[in-house]
Scaffold this motif. Structure first.
Motif, PDB file in Angstrom:
ATOM      1  N   PRO A  77      39.250  -1.172   4.307  1.00 21.90           N
ATOM      2  CA  PRO A  77      39.055  -0.158   5.348  1.00 21.90           C
ATOM      3  C   PRO A  77      37.697  -0.309   6.025  1.00 21.90           C
ATOM      4  N   ASP A  78      37.597   0.231   7.251  1.00 21.18           N
ATOM      5  CA  ASP A  78      36.331   0.110   7.996  1.00 21.18           C
ATOM      6  C   ASP A  78      35.233   0.925   7.344  1.00 21.18           C
ATOM      7  N   ARG A  79      35.606   2.128   6.864  1.00 17.62           N
ATOM      8  CA  ARG A  79      34.564   3.072   6.457  1.00 17.62           C
ATOM      9  C   ARG A  79      34.620   3.404   4.974  1.00 17.62           C
ATOM     10  N   ASP A  80      33.467   3.785   4.438  1.00 16.12           N
ATOM     11  CA  ASP A  80      33.353   4.203   3.037  1.00 16.12           C
ATOM     12  C   ASP A  80      33.746   5.675   2.955  1.00 16.12           C
ATOM     13  N   ASN A  81      35.057   5.957   3.114  1.00  9.34           N
ATOM     14  CA  ASN A  81      35.508   7.349   3.150  1.00  9.34           C
ATOM     15  C   ASN A  81      36.531   7.582   2.040  1.00  9.34           C
ATOM     16  N   ARG A  82      36.065   8.141   0.940  1.00  9.54           N
ATOM     17  CA  ARG A  82      36.918   8.324  -0.235  1.00  9.54           C
ATOM     18  C   ARG A  82      38.077   9.289   0.034  1.00  9.54           C
ATOM     19  N   ASP A  83      37.822  10.343   0.830  1.00  7.96           N
ATOM     20  CA  ASP A  83      38.894  11.318   1.099  1.00  7.96           C
ATOM     21  C   ASP A  83      40.092  10.649   1.757  1.00  7.96           C
ATOM     22  N   GLU A  84      39.815   9.755   2.707  1.00  7.49           N
ATOM     23  CA  GLU A  84      40.913   9.063   3.407  1.00  7.49           C
ATOM     24  C   GLU A  84      41.729   8.218   2.432  1.00  7.49           C
ATOM     25  N   ILE A  85      41.048   7.550   1.505  1.00 11.56           N
ATOM     26  CA  ILE A  85      41.751   6.686   0.553  1.00 11.56           C
ATOM     27  C   ILE A  85      42.566   7.556  -0.405  1.00 11.56           C
ATOM     28  N   GLU A  86      41.960   8.625  -0.891  1.00 11.44           N
ATOM     29  CA  GLU A  86      42.657   9.497  -1.856  1.00 11.44           C
ATOM     30  C   GLU A  86      43.911  10.110  -1.248  1.00 11.44           C
ATOM     31  N   ALA A  87      43.827  10.449   0.027  1.00 16.79           N
ATOM     32  CA  ALA A  87      44.980  11.081   0.687  1.00 16.79           C
ATOM     33  C   ALA A  87      46.167  10.119   0.750  1.00 16.79           C
ATOM     34  N   ALA A  88      45.899   8.831   0.706  1.00 16.18           N
ATOM     35  CA  ALA A  88      46.984   7.847   0.828  1.00 16.18           C
ATOM     36  C   ALA A  88      47.557   7.425  -0.527  1.00 16.18           C
ATOM     37  N   ILE A  89      47.007   7.942  -1.615  1.00 16.43           N
ATOM     38  CA  ILE A  89      47.495   7.542  -2.951  1.00 16.43           C
ATOM     39  C   ILE A  89      48.703   8.408  -3.338  1.00 16.43           C
ATOM     40  N   PRO A  90      49.826   7.776  -3.703  1.00 16.15           N
ATOM     41  CA  PRO A  90      51.018   8.562  -4.048  1.00 16.15           C
ATOM     42  C   PRO A  90      50.776   9.465  -5.263  1.00 16.15           C
ATOM     43  N   ASP A  91      51.419  10.654  -5.248  1.00 17.75           N
ATOM     44  CA  ASP A  91      51.259  11.619  -6.336  1.00 17.75           C
ATOM     45  C   ASP A  91      51.707  11.030  -7.679  1.00 17.75           C
ATOM     46  N   GLY A  92      52.757  10.206  -7.660  1.00 20.24           N
ATOM     47  CA  GLY A  92      53.271   9.616  -8.903  1.00 20.24           C
ATOM     48  C   GLY A  92      52.207   8.769  -9.592  1.00 20.24           C
ATOM     49  N   HIS A  93      51.414   8.043  -8.812  1.00 17.90           N
ATOM     50  CA  HIS A  93      50.336   7.229  -9.389  1.00 17.90           C
ATOM     51  C   HIS A  93      49.256   8.118 -10.000  1.00 17.90           C
ATOM     52  N   LYS A  94      48.927   9.192  -9.277  1.00 16.13           N
ATOM     53  CA  LYS A  94      47.889  10.108  -9.800  1.00 16.13           C
ATOM     54  C   LYS A  94      48.372  10.731 -11.116  1.00 16.13           C
ATOM     55  N   ALA A  95      49.664  11.103 -11.161  1.00 18.92           N
ATOM     56  CA  ALA A  95      50.207  11.736 -12.372  1.00 18.92           C
ATOM     57  C   ALA A  95      50.183  10.741 -13.541  1.00 18.92           C
ATOM     58  N   PHE A  96      50.479   9.468 -13.268  1.00 16.95           N
ATOM     59  CA  PHE A  96      50.473   8.458 -14.333  1.00 16.95           C
ATOM     60  C   PHE A  96      49.066   8.307 -14.930  1.00 16.95           C
ATOM     61  N   VAL A  97      48.074   8.293 -14.056  1.00 16.66           N
ATOM     62  CA  VAL A  97      46.688   8.152 -14.525  1.00 16.66           C
ATOM     63  C   VAL A  97      46.286   9.383 -15.352  1.00 16.66           C
ATOM     64  N   GLU A  98      46.695  10.551 -14.915  1.00 15.80           N
ATOM     65  CA  GLU A  98      46.386  11.768 -15.678  1.00 15.80           C
ATOM     66  C   GLU A  98      47.082  11.766 -17.041  1.00 15.80           C
ATOM     67  N   GLN A  99      48.278  11.181 -17.053  1.00 11.95           N
ATOM     68  CA  GLN A  99      49.023  11.083 -18.318  1.00 11.95           C
ATOM     69  C   GLN A  99      48.259  10.180 -19.312  1.00 11.95           C
ATOM     70  N   ILE A 100      47.666   9.096 -18.816  1.00 13.10           N
ATOM     71  CA  ILE A 100      46.850   8.234 -19.699  1.00 13.10           C
ATOM     72  C   ILE A 100      45.647   9.035 -20.205  1.00 13.10           C
ATOM     73  N   ARG A 101      45.023   9.780 -19.297  1.00  9.14           N
ATOM     74  CA  ARG A 101      43.846  10.580 -19.699  1.00  9.14           C
ATOM     75  C   ARG A 101      44.212  11.535 -20.842  1.00  9.14           C
ATOM     76  N   THR A 102      45.347  12.234 -20.697  1.00 15.92           N
ATOM     77  CA  THR A 102      45.758  13.218 -21.703  1.00 15.92           C
ATOM     78  C   THR A 102      46.087  12.517 -23.024  1.00 15.92           C
ATOM     79  N   LYS A 103      46.837  11.432 -22.936  1.00 10.49           N
ATOM     80  CA  LYS A 103      47.283  10.735 -24.157  1.00 10.49           C
ATOM     81  C   LYS A 103      46.097  10.283 -25.015  1.00 10.49           C
ATOM     82  N   TYR A 104      45.016   9.827 -24.352  1.00 12.53           N
ATOM     83  CA  TYR A 104      43.868   9.280 -25.097  1.00 12.53           C
ATOM     84  C   TYR A 104      42.677  10.246 -25.136  1.00 12.53           C
ATOM     85  N   ASN A 105      42.886  11.479 -24.666  1.00  8.56           N
ATOM     86  CA  ASN A 105      41.792  12.476 -24.681  1.00  8.56           C
ATOM     87  C   ASN A 105      40.526  11.969 -23.991  1.00  8.56           C
TER      88      ASN A 105
END
Ligand SMILES: Cc1cc2nc3c(=O)[nH]c(=O)nc-3n(C[C@H](O)[C@H](O)[C@H](O)COP(=O)(O)O)c2cc1C
Length: 359
Positions: A77-105
Motif C-alpha cells: 500500500p502507498d500509506r502506513d495506515n493500519r486502520d485501512e489494512i485492518e478494515a480489509a481483513i476478513p472477520d473469519g481470519h480475525k476469529a481464527f487468530v483470537e482462537q489461537i490466543r484463547t487456546k494458548y492463553n
C-alpha cells in the motif's frame, strides 16, 4: 591456498568473502570484526532506529565493511495506515487468530509486535531508504524488490548494491535494475525463500551474472559448503542461519532450545508469518496454520497486521509452544550456543582444509 581472500573480499575490503546477515546489531558488528561483512537486516525498524543502528555500526566497526538490508516488495500500500489494512481483513481470519490466543492463553497486552508496529508500505520504505542514503553506509542489500527510487540514489552515492535472487528471472531483473552483486539464495535458506534448491540455482545465476560477483546462500553451514560454492562459480557466500545460536544474537532461551534440537526436516515453509513463503522452525504456530480448518494466510502486508500483535505478545510473555524463529535447513549443523568469532574461525579453517584436500 593459504588465505581465503579473493577479488571480492579485496573489492569490499574484508578479510574473507563471507557475508553474514542478521537482525542483531551485535551479531552484525561481530561478523565484520571477525573478518566478514556484517549485513544488518533493518526492514522492521523505524527510520529513527535505522539512523541509530547505522551510527552504532559505524562506531563499532573501526573502518571495516558492513551493510544494511531492506525488503521493498512491489505492490505494497502507498500509506502506513493500519486502520485501512485492518478494515480489509476478513472477520473469519480475525476469529481464527483470537482462537489461537484463547487456546494458548496469550495475554492481550495491547502492544504491537515487530510485524505490526508499522504497515509495510511505500511511504515507510521511502523513509527508510532516505535514512540509509544519508548514513554513509557502503553496502545496501535488497532482500525482495528493486524499485528505481531506491536504486538510483544508492548508485549516485557509489554504494555497492546487492540483490537477493531465487530464480534466474529475478537475476535478470536485478541486473537490469543496476545490481553490483547478486546473492543466489536457494530453497534451503532461512526466512523468505523460493522454490529452487541452492545447488540447482547457483551455477545458473553465475552464468547469468557474467562479470558481476555472485554469493551463494541457502544451506551454507560449513567450510565444505563454502568450497563447494566456489567450485560452482560463486565468489563468496551469504549466511543467515549459522549465527542464530551465537550469544551476540540474544535469541530467547525457548527458541534457542528449539534451534539446538532441530534437524533440517524440522524447518517448514509457511505463509503464516508474513503472507510470503518463510522457512522457519516448526512449532505449534505453524501446525495451527496447517490445520485443515485454518484459513489460508492473507497476502503481505495484511497477514503482518493480522498476526503481528499476537506474535509480539507470544514472545514478550514467553508462550513457549508458539515461539519460533526463521531458520534454514542448515540449522542441523548447529547444536549449541557459540559466538560469531568461533563460527567464523571454523568456517575459514574448514574451507582452507577442504580446498587444500582437493589439489
Ligand atoms: C532469522 C532470519 C531472518 C532473515 N530476515 C531476512 C530479511 O529481513 N531480509 C533478507 O533479505 N533476508 C533475510 N533472511 C535471509 C538471509 O538474508 C539469507 O539469505 C539466508 O539466511 C541464507 O540462508 P541460510 O539461512 O541457509 O544461511 C533471514 C534469515 C534468517 C535466518
Amino acid at each position: 591456498m593459504k588465505s581465503l581472500s579473493n577479488s571480492l573480499s579485496g573489492r569490499v575490503g574484508s578479510e574473507y568473502p563471507i557475508f553474514g546477515f542478521s537482525h542483531s546489531l551485535d551479531t552484525t558488528v561481530a561478523i565484520t570484526r571477525a573478518g566478514g561483512v556484517g549485513i544488518w537486516g533493518a526492514t522492521r525498524n523505524t527510520p529513527a532506529e535505522i539512523e541509530e543502528g547505522l551510527t552504532f555500526l559505524h562506531t563499532n566497526t573501526a573502518g571495516l565493511p558492513y551493510g544494511v538490508d531492506l525488503v521493498i516488495p512491489p505492490g505494497m500500500p502507498d500509506r502506513d495506515n493500519r486502520d485501512e489494512i485492518e478494515a480489509a481483513i476478513p472477520d473469519g481470519h480475525k476469529a481464527f487468530v483470537e482462537q489461537i490466543r484463547t487456546k494458548y492463553n496469550v495475554p492481550a497486552d495491547g502492544l504491537s509486535g515487530k510485524r505490526s508496529r508499522f504497515v509495510r508500505s511505500e511511504e515507510m520504505a521511502r523513509q527508510q531508504v532516505d535514512v540509509v542514503m544519508d548514513s554513509g553506509v557502503q553496502v545496501l542489500a535488497l532482500g525482495i524488490g528493486s524499485p528505481v527510487w531506491a536504486i538510483e540514489p544508492a548508485k549516485e552515492r557509489g554504494m555497492t548494491l546487492v540483490s537477493l535472487v531465487g530464480q534466474p528471472k529475478h537475476a535478470e531483473r536485478a541486473i537490469a535494475a543496476g545490481a553490483d552483486m547478486l546473492v543466489a539464495q536457494g530453497y534451503d535458506a532461512g526466512a523468505h525463500t523460493g522454490p529452487v534448491g541452492t545447488f540447482s540455482l547457483v551455477p545458473r545465476i553465475v552464468d547469468i551474472a557474467g562479470d558481476l560477483p555472485v554469493l551463494a546462500a541457502g544451506g551454507v553451514a560449513t567450510g565444505r559448503h563454502i568450497a563447494a560454492s566456489m567450485a560452482m562459480g560463486a565468489q563468496g557466500v551469504w549466511i543467515g542461519t549459522a549465527w542464530l545460536q551465537c550469544a551476540e544474537e540474544h535469541t530467547a532461551p525457548e527458541v534457542m532450545a528449539k534451534l539446538a534440537a532441530a534437524e533440517s526436516a524440522d524447518t517448514v515453509i509457511s505463509r503464516a508469518d508474513s503472507g510470503k513463503t518463510l522457512r522457519q522452525i516448526r512449532s505449534n504456530w505453524t501446525d495451527e496454520w496447517e490445520h485443515p480448518d485454518a484459513p489460508k494466510p492473507l497476502g503481505m502486508p495484511y497477514q503482518d497486521i493480522l498476526i503481528g500483535d499476537l506474535l509480539g505478545q507470544i514472545d514478550r510473555h514467553e508462550v513457549e509452544p508458539l515461539m519460533h524463529s526463521p531458520a534454514g535447513q542448515s540449522i542441523a549443523y548447529f547444536n549449541e550456543t557459540t559466538t560469531v568469532a568461533e563460527v567464523m574461525e571454523g568456517l575459514v579453517a574448514e574451507t582452507l582444509a577442504t580446498l587444500a584436500s582437493l589439489t
